[in-house]
Design a protein around this motif. Sequence first.
Motif, PDB file in Angstrom:
ATOM      1  N   THR A 162     -11.401  -4.837  10.797  1.00 24.30           N
ATOM      2  CA  THR A 162     -11.208  -3.525  10.160  1.00 24.30           C
ATOM      3  C   THR A 162     -10.180  -3.624   9.047  1.00 24.30           C
ATOM      4  O   THR A 162     -10.381  -3.104   7.941  1.00 24.30           O
ATOM      5  N   GLY A 163      -9.069  -4.307   9.362  1.00 25.92           N
ATOM      6  CA  GLY A 163      -8.032  -4.482   8.348  1.00 25.92           C
ATOM      7  C   GLY A 163      -8.515  -5.327   7.183  1.00 25.92           C
ATOM      8  O   GLY A 163      -8.262  -5.014   6.023  1.00 25.92           O
ATOM      9  N   THR A 213     -10.247  -5.200  15.359  1.00 22.54           N
ATOM     10  CA  THR A 213      -9.219  -4.562  14.527  1.00 22.54           C
ATOM     11  C   THR A 213      -8.817  -5.460  13.359  1.00 22.54           C
ATOM     12  O   THR A 213      -8.502  -4.982  12.286  1.00 22.54           O
ATOM     13  N   ASP A 270      -4.322   1.315  14.472  1.00 23.03           N
ATOM     14  CA  ASP A 270      -5.315   0.865  15.438  1.00 23.03           C
ATOM     15  C   ASP A 270      -5.255  -0.637  15.681  1.00 23.03           C
ATOM     16  O   ASP A 270      -6.054  -1.160  16.448  1.00 23.03           O
ATOM     17  N   ASN A 271      -4.328  -1.311  15.026  1.00 23.26           N
ATOM     18  CA  ASN A 271      -4.260  -2.759  15.164  1.00 23.26           C
ATOM     19  C   ASN A 271      -3.725  -3.138  16.549  1.00 23.26           C
ATOM     20  O   ASN A 271      -2.749  -2.574  17.035  1.00 23.26           O
ATOM     21  N   VAL A 272      -4.381  -4.103  17.185  1.00 20.72           N
ATOM     22  CA  VAL A 272      -4.026  -4.453  18.560  1.00 20.72           C
ATOM     23  C   VAL A 272      -2.618  -5.045  18.643  1.00 20.72           C
ATOM     24  O   VAL A 272      -1.834  -4.696  19.529  1.00 20.72           O
ATOM     25  N   GLU A 300       9.166  12.218 -11.994  1.00 20.29           N
ATOM     26  CA  GLU A 300       9.716  11.781 -13.280  1.00 20.29           C
ATOM     27  C   GLU A 300       9.307  12.748 -14.378  1.00 20.29           C
ATOM     28  O   GLU A 300      10.090  13.040 -15.283  1.00 20.29           O
ATOM     29  N   GLU A 301       8.088  13.248 -14.310  1.00 25.80           N
ATOM     30  CA  GLU A 301       7.610  14.146 -15.351  1.00 25.80           C
ATOM     31  C   GLU A 301       8.302  15.506 -15.285  1.00 25.80           C
ATOM     32  O   GLU A 301       8.660  16.076 -16.305  1.00 25.80           O
ATOM     33  N   PHE A 318      12.424  12.364 -19.174  1.00 28.24           N
ATOM     34  CA  PHE A 318      13.111  11.212 -18.586  1.00 28.24           C
ATOM     35  C   PHE A 318      14.525  11.105 -19.140  1.00 28.24           C
ATOM     36  O   PHE A 318      14.751  11.272 -20.331  1.00 28.24           O
ATOM     37  N   GLU A 343      -8.855  -0.475  -8.878  1.00 27.41           N
ATOM     38  CA  GLU A 343      -7.805   0.056  -8.008  1.00 27.41           C
ATOM     39  C   GLU A 343      -6.400  -0.406  -8.382  1.00 27.41           C
ATOM     40  O   GLU A 343      -5.433   0.178  -7.939  1.00 27.41           O
ATOM     41  N   GLN A 350     -11.539  -7.047  21.078  1.00 25.69           N
ATOM     42  CA  GLN A 350     -10.910  -5.882  20.456  1.00 25.69           C
ATOM     43  C   GLN A 350      -9.969  -6.336  19.332  1.00 25.69           C
ATOM     44  O   GLN A 350      -9.925  -5.719  18.267  1.00 25.69           O
ATOM     45  N   GLY A 351      -9.248  -7.415  19.592  1.00 19.96           N
ATOM     46  CA  GLY A 351      -8.366  -7.975  18.567  1.00 19.96           C
ATOM     47  C   GLY A 351      -9.140  -8.383  17.333  1.00 19.96           C
ATOM     48  O   GLY A 351      -8.751  -8.078  16.204  1.00 19.96           O
ATOM     49  N   ILE A 397     -10.597  -3.476   4.606  1.00 17.76           N
ATOM     50  CA  ILE A 397      -9.841  -2.674   3.628  1.00 17.76           C
ATOM     51  C   ILE A 397      -9.245  -3.571   2.553  1.00 17.76           C
ATOM     52  O   ILE A 397      -9.406  -3.324   1.351  1.00 17.76           O
ATOM     53  N   THR A 398      -8.577  -4.657   2.996  1.00 17.56           N
ATOM     54  CA  THR A 398      -7.992  -5.547   1.983  1.00 17.56           C
ATOM     55  C   THR A 398      -9.090  -6.204   1.152  1.00 17.56           C
ATOM     56  O   THR A 398      -8.911  -6.435  -0.042  1.00 17.56           O
ATOM     57  N   ILE A 434      -2.845  -0.945  -9.917  1.00 14.11           N
ATOM     58  CA  ILE A 434      -1.988  -0.037 -10.691  1.00 14.11           C
ATOM     59  C   ILE A 434      -0.783  -0.771 -11.261  1.00 14.11           C
ATOM     60  O   ILE A 434       0.060  -0.162 -11.908  1.00 14.11           O
ATOM     61  N   TYR A 461       0.836  -1.205   0.000  1.00 19.69           N
ATOM     62  CA  TYR A 461       0.000   0.000   0.000  1.00 19.69           C
ATOM     63  C   TYR A 461       0.872   1.256   0.000  1.00 19.69           C
ATOM     64  O   TYR A 461       0.565   2.230  -0.679  1.00 19.69           O
ATOM     65  N   MET A 469       7.820   6.717 -21.987  1.00 19.61           N
ATOM     66  CA  MET A 469       8.414   7.426 -20.864  1.00 19.61           C
ATOM     67  C   MET A 469       8.081   8.908 -20.985  1.00 19.61           C
ATOM     68  O   MET A 469       7.712   9.400 -22.040  1.00 19.61           O
ATOM     69  N   PHE A 470       8.233   9.629 -19.854  1.00 23.99           N
ATOM     70  CA  PHE A 470       7.984  11.068 -19.876  1.00 23.99           C
ATOM     71  C   PHE A 470       9.042  11.780 -20.719  1.00 23.99           C
ATOM     72  O   PHE A 470      10.157  11.297 -20.864  1.00 23.99           O
ATOM     73  N   GLY A 501      12.708  14.512 -14.372  1.00 20.88           N
ATOM     74  CA  GLY A 501      13.379  13.620 -15.314  1.00 20.88           C
ATOM     75  C   GLY A 501      13.914  12.357 -14.691  1.00 20.88           C
ATOM     76  O   GLY A 501      14.498  11.541 -15.383  1.00 20.88           O
ATOM     77  N   ALA A 502      13.771  12.182 -13.395  1.00 19.17           N
ATOM     78  CA  ALA A 502      14.234  10.949 -12.763  1.00 19.17           C
ATOM     79  C   ALA A 502      13.347  10.659 -11.564  1.00 19.17           C
ATOM     80  O   ALA A 502      12.651  11.536 -11.069  1.00 19.17           O
ATOM     81  N   TYR A 537     -10.118  -3.917  -1.699  1.00 19.58           N
ATOM     82  CA  TYR A 537      -9.194  -3.927  -2.843  1.00 19.58           C
ATOM     83  C   TYR A 537      -9.272  -5.241  -3.599  1.00 19.58           C
ATOM     84  O   TYR A 537      -9.069  -5.285  -4.808  1.00 19.58           O
ATOM     85  N   ALA A 580      -6.256   2.827   9.914  1.00 16.38           N
ATOM     86  CA  ALA A 580      -7.120   1.679  10.171  1.00 16.38           C
ATOM     87  C   ALA A 580      -6.344   0.376  10.074  1.00 16.38           C
ATOM     88  O   ALA A 580      -6.576  -0.554  10.838  1.00 16.38           O
ATOM     89  N   LEU A 581      -5.409   0.318   9.121  1.00 20.39           N
ATOM     90  CA  LEU A 581      -4.674  -0.932   8.913  1.00 20.39           C
ATOM     91  C   LEU A 581      -3.664  -1.184  10.016  1.00 20.39           C
ATOM     92  O   LEU A 581      -3.549  -2.304  10.505  1.00 20.39           O
TER      93      LEU A 581
END
Lengths: 375, 162
Positions: B20-21, B17, A200-202, A151-152, B54, B35, B13-14, B24-25, B37, A138, B50-51, A155-156, B28, A196-197
């Motif tokens: 919750t995680g 959480t 807050d994870n226990v 990069e845009e 570059f 989503e 509680q464990g 999210i996963t 990429i 993530y 390339m740009f 250039g690198a 996705y 959240a990930l």
Amino acid sequence: MTEETLTKEGLKTQEYFVNMGPQHPSTHGVLRLMLELDGEIIKKVIPHIGYVHRSIEKMCEKDSYRQIVHITDRMDYLSNHMNNEAVCLLVENALEIEVSDRVKVIRTIMSELTRLSSHQLWWGVMGMDLGALTTFLYGFRDREMINDIFEETCGARLTMNYNTPGGLMFDIHPNFQRRVKEFVAHFKTKLPEYDALLSDNVIFRNRTEGIGVLSKEDAISFGVTGPTGRASGFSNDIRKHKPYSAYDRVEFKEILMETGDTFSRYKARILEMWESLSIIEQLIDNIPEGEIQSPAVKAVIKLPKGEFYQSVETARGELGVYVVSDGTKNPYRVKFRSPGFSNLFVLNHLAQGYKIADLVAMMSTIDLVIPDIDR
Amino acid sequence: MSAVATYFKDIFQGLKTLLTGMKITGYYFSHARKEIITQQYPENRDTLKMFDRFRGRVVMPHDENNEHACTGCSSCELACPNGSIEIMWERIVDPETGKKKKIIDKHVYHHSMCTLCNLCIIACPTDAIKMEQTFEHATFDRKELTMILNKPGSKVRKDVEE
């Protein structure tokens, strides 16, 4: 190894050494830590550095002031833009040249984008060090958008060399403002996911809260700067105390925490990401017009005779550049005060009495970049 | 709070959480098409662009008459921090004016030493060299990374001033 001793139960015991690194995945590079252990309890941490030493300070002595800038990319490669900026500001201050407002604002935006991308990478590998691979993917996903912006325009993706003494290498790309706004809007929806990930994870909380407490006095005496020091309440933000570029015209909070444990160091960086987003938002819509390269800087730069110092706030802390000039086109001596070097040596103080797994968590929140330590 | 109550509170509680995680996963996982990429790199080679800025490697553009804009002034050689540019030049007598003139024989570029810092491009007064946007530069032999940028038999363009 120490002498064998007998425990209360009459069993033989002795302290021993274990090498952590130089090829350990959680040292993020070639850092070797010698751990003096009693069972699994750490007695002493002895960092052995120098595996990626490239004598950058010596290399600077043979280079002209324009050429030094590109080497500094290779020190703290995650704060490359701030490193470049430090050398450029030093040369500009020594020559008493004022750069245009456009250059100042673009430099500030670029620095904050670099800080964001550095903290995203840190957040990703922090989770990975503690056993959560999701965060790594993530963090890198969001970092990719910043890398595309770099990069845009520059250039690198990593070694950008975008700043030059007296200005910038190119003007910003026509798409720059649109892309940065897209990124800020995108990342504002993703940053709560980070909390959240992981935050807050226990399991994460139990492994970080109350671990490796660094007091404010120790932070000051060890010279721990950046988010690591600010988590202990040590107010050391160069952007606030000695404003450079356009930091004096934006409003942002210096994140100060109180407890100084591993979790507050983590939280300080997460909150710093919000501050960086707000700085970018304040500047991106009003980039003033102006020249991008000051005509006062000549092709061959010769600094006046004397000593010069410039410090900037990188993603890890205070980077200081100290130059002794003898009036020629090359510096007589260059010294970099790198934040990673000072922050690393607090590890022995932090880790005593904790277990190896806690050391991994502490090392992660100190956010070490090994080429920055070794130079 | 008693130890038992704390124990069960920690467990719930464990679990909370954890969910919750997982939410999210899970998002996705179910919205992968929107989503994702990741680029399938070797397969998308034809469409991958390339740009413009570059920095891949240094090239010297030649026009259709096999002429370039390099006068052999050595600005790029001096600007280079790594010594990756070497200019071999010679002096000839210009047949029209009768004056001695400096022309390049070989513009040698060591790609293996280059850090792609762009200082040579900035230093060039006649815009004779520029950065190319290619990026697949791996070779089997190190010698292939040393290139001569000016083509054989090429000349300096007439309108380029010294």
